[in-house]
Design an enzyme around this catalytic site. Structure first.
Site, mmCIF file in Angstrom:
data_model
loop_
_atom_site.group_PDB
_atom_site.id
_atom_site.type_symbol
_atom_site.label_atom_id
_atom_site.label_comp_id
_atom_site.label_asym_id
_atom_site.label_seq_id
_atom_site.Cartn_x
_atom_site.Cartn_y
_atom_site.Cartn_z
ATOM 1 N N GLN A 10 1.125 -1.230 0.348
ATOM 2 C CA GLN A 10 0.047 0.468 0.780
ATOM 3 C C GLN A 10 0.789 0.822 -0.130
ATOM 4 O O GLN A 10 1.750 1.070 0.635
ATOM 5 C CB GLN A 10 -0.616 -0.374 0.927
ATOM 6 C CG GLN A 10 -2.244 1.209 1.073
ATOM 7 C CD GLN A 10 -3.531 0.274 1.827
ATOM 8 O OE1 GLN A 10 -3.278 -0.966 2.252
ATOM 9 N NE2 GLN A 10 -4.296 1.190 2.169
ATOM 10 N N SER A 94 3.590 -6.305 2.538
ATOM 11 C CA SER A 94 3.001 -6.598 3.366
ATOM 12 C C SER A 94 1.612 -7.451 2.053
ATOM 13 O O SER A 94 1.911 -7.982 2.240
ATOM 14 C CB SER A 94 2.527 -5.100 3.553
ATOM 15 O OG SER A 94 1.018 -4.802 4.721
ATOM 16 N N LEU A 95 0.939 -6.323 1.807
ATOM 17 C CA LEU A 95 -0.460 -6.957 1.306
ATOM 18 C C LEU A 95 0.382 -7.570 0.095
ATOM 19 O O LEU A 95 -0.207 -8.349 -0.546
ATOM 20 C CB LEU A 95 -1.458 -5.735 0.825
ATOM 21 C CG LEU A 95 -0.866 -4.627 -0.553
ATOM 22 C CD1 LEU A 95 -1.170 -5.283 -1.705
ATOM 23 C CD2 LEU A 95 -1.395 -3.633 -0.184
ATOM 24 N N ARG A 119 -8.859 -8.220 4.098
ATOM 25 C CA ARG A 119 -7.865 -7.393 5.239
ATOM 26 C C ARG A 119 -8.052 -5.950 4.962
ATOM 27 O O ARG A 119 -8.086 -5.846 6.164
ATOM 28 C CB ARG A 119 -6.637 -8.487 4.168
ATOM 29 C CG ARG A 119 -4.964 -7.808 4.850
ATOM 30 C CD ARG A 119 -4.175 -8.729 4.429
ATOM 31 N NE ARG A 119 -2.870 -8.081 4.433
ATOM 32 C CZ ARG A 119 -2.574 -7.382 4.911
ATOM 33 N NH1 ARG A 119 -2.505 -6.012 3.890
ATOM 34 N NH2 ARG A 119 -1.240 -6.652 5.003
ATOM 35 N N HIS A 203 0.624 -2.599 10.949
ATOM 36 C CA HIS A 203 1.583 -3.384 11.614
ATOM 37 C C HIS A 203 1.988 -3.411 12.984
ATOM 38 O O HIS A 203 2.766 -3.073 13.443
ATOM 39 C CB HIS A 203 2.453 -3.220 10.745
ATOM 40 C CG HIS A 203 2.401 -4.106 9.141
ATOM 41 N ND1 HIS A 203 2.411 -5.107 9.356
ATOM 42 C CD2 HIS A 203 2.281 -3.378 8.266
ATOM 43 C CE1 HIS A 203 1.951 -5.610 8.215
ATOM 44 N NE2 HIS A 203 1.901 -4.247 7.000
ATOM 45 N N GLN A 252 1.656 -11.578 9.981
ATOM 46 C CA GLN A 252 1.852 -10.456 9.490
ATOM 47 C C GLN A 252 1.072 -9.425 9.897
ATOM 48 O O GLN A 252 0.966 -7.371 9.794
ATOM 49 C CB GLN A 252 2.667 -10.497 8.505
ATOM 50 C CG GLN A 252 1.572 -11.035 7.016
ATOM 51 C CD GLN A 252 0.910 -9.684 5.997
ATOM 52 O OE1 GLN A 252 -0.027 -9.055 6.494
ATOM 53 N NE2 GLN A 252 1.851 -9.693 4.936
#
Length: 314
Positions: A10, A94-95, A119, A203, A252
């Site tokens: 992102q 991340s994603l 998510r 996070h 995560q």
């Protein structure tokens, strides 16, 4: 040349992303149609026409970024690239881990899109707007940034969320605690310490409700071993077992993205080229700062695709 394919997270989104691919390649167009169908929403219209504030919403940005990465991969594959024989590893920021797993055949495309919608919604809804925040601490090493976050917490949450590159650490948590971290970082010699324009504190432990939602969603998702190992964010080491993949994807959500360590681990395995697949060049920019001997290549235009295929001897 030993390659790992990497996939952005992102922040890389921009209005218009993927449009040229869709207009140029039927394989790419089919991906955007698939994501629209999987989500029951014309996400491609938001991606290509905006408005930007709608695309930036976490629930839209996450599947949208994955769609561009996968559209790019489908075109590469149509031109003869086989990920399993071309790459030693995949990794995603991340994603981007979801994009990496979809590209490596671990999770099918429609399932990946739906998981990212869950998510994105869960991460956005985990913390009321205005309660959490994130800040970038620049010019400090990770250990000092983590100490600053701990000092700033004062009974609230403040954690090191992203270890992106040397001197580029992001902290996340309660708004007041993150603001304290910014001031402490400045006092301790940070080159810059700035609040980030994000909609939630990603996070960190405040994301626990989102981790619970992902645990439930992933439990019902079909996951197989990827064609090549995934270097997991929370481990900075490779995994292939589907049960391990599920566990790390849950972890995560609240855990630190160990990107700097992941790139260094890859370099230690002889990976000399990281190919960033999707929109933007954020990860490619980080590579240069993490390890000068690793080459970063961003692939997000038809010209980039042709250049990569040529490099790989296609």
């Amino acid at each position: 040349m030993t390659i790992a394919f990497t996939f952005p997270g992102q922040g890389s989104q921009s209005v218009g992303m993927g449009k040229v691919l869709a207009d140029t390649f039927p394989e790419a167009k089919a991906v955007f149609e698939e994501v629209d169908e999987a989500l029951g929403q014309k996400l491609s219209d938001i991606m290509w026409n905006g408005p930007e504030e709608t695309l930036t919403l976490t629930a839209n940005a996450q599947p949208a970024l994955m769609a561009v990465s996968l559209a790019t991969m489908r075109v590469l594959e149509a031109k003869g690239l086989d990920l399993g024989s071309s790459a030693a590893y995949v990794a995603g920021h991340s994603l981007g881990e979801y994009s990496a797993l979809a590209a490596a055949g671990s999770i099918d495309f429609a399932t990946t899109a739906r998981l990212l919608r869950v998510r994105g919604d869960a991460m956005q809804n985990a913390v009321p707007v205005g309660v959490g925040a994130m800040a970038a601490l620049l010019g400090l090493d990770f250990e000092l940034a983590a100490e600053i976050a701990e000092e700033a917490a004062q009974g609230e949450v403040c954690q090191a969320a992203n270890d992106n590159a040397p001197g580029q650490v992001v902290v996340s948590g309660h708004l007041a605690a993150v603001e304290r971290a910014v001031e402490i970082a400045k006092a301790k010699g940070a080159r810059r310490a700035v609040m980030l324009p994000v909609s939630a504190p990603f996070h960190c432990s405040l994301m626990a409700p989102a981790a619970d939602a992902m645990s439930e969603a992933l439990a019902n998702a079909e996951i197989s071993s990827p064609a090549v190992p995934l270097v997991a964010n929370v481990l900075a080491e490779p995994i292939t077992d589907p049960a391990d993949i599920r566990a790390r994807l849950v972890e995560q959500v609240t855990g630190t993205v160990r990107w700097r360590e992941s790139v260094l681990w890859l370099a230690g395995q002889g990976v000399d080229t990281l190919v960033e697949v999707g929109t933007g060049k954020v990860l490619t920019g980080m590579v240069r700062r993490i390890n000068k001997d690793t080459t970063g290549i961003a692939v997000n235009t038809p010209e980039d695709i042709d250049t990569l295929i040529e490099k790989l001897g296609g």
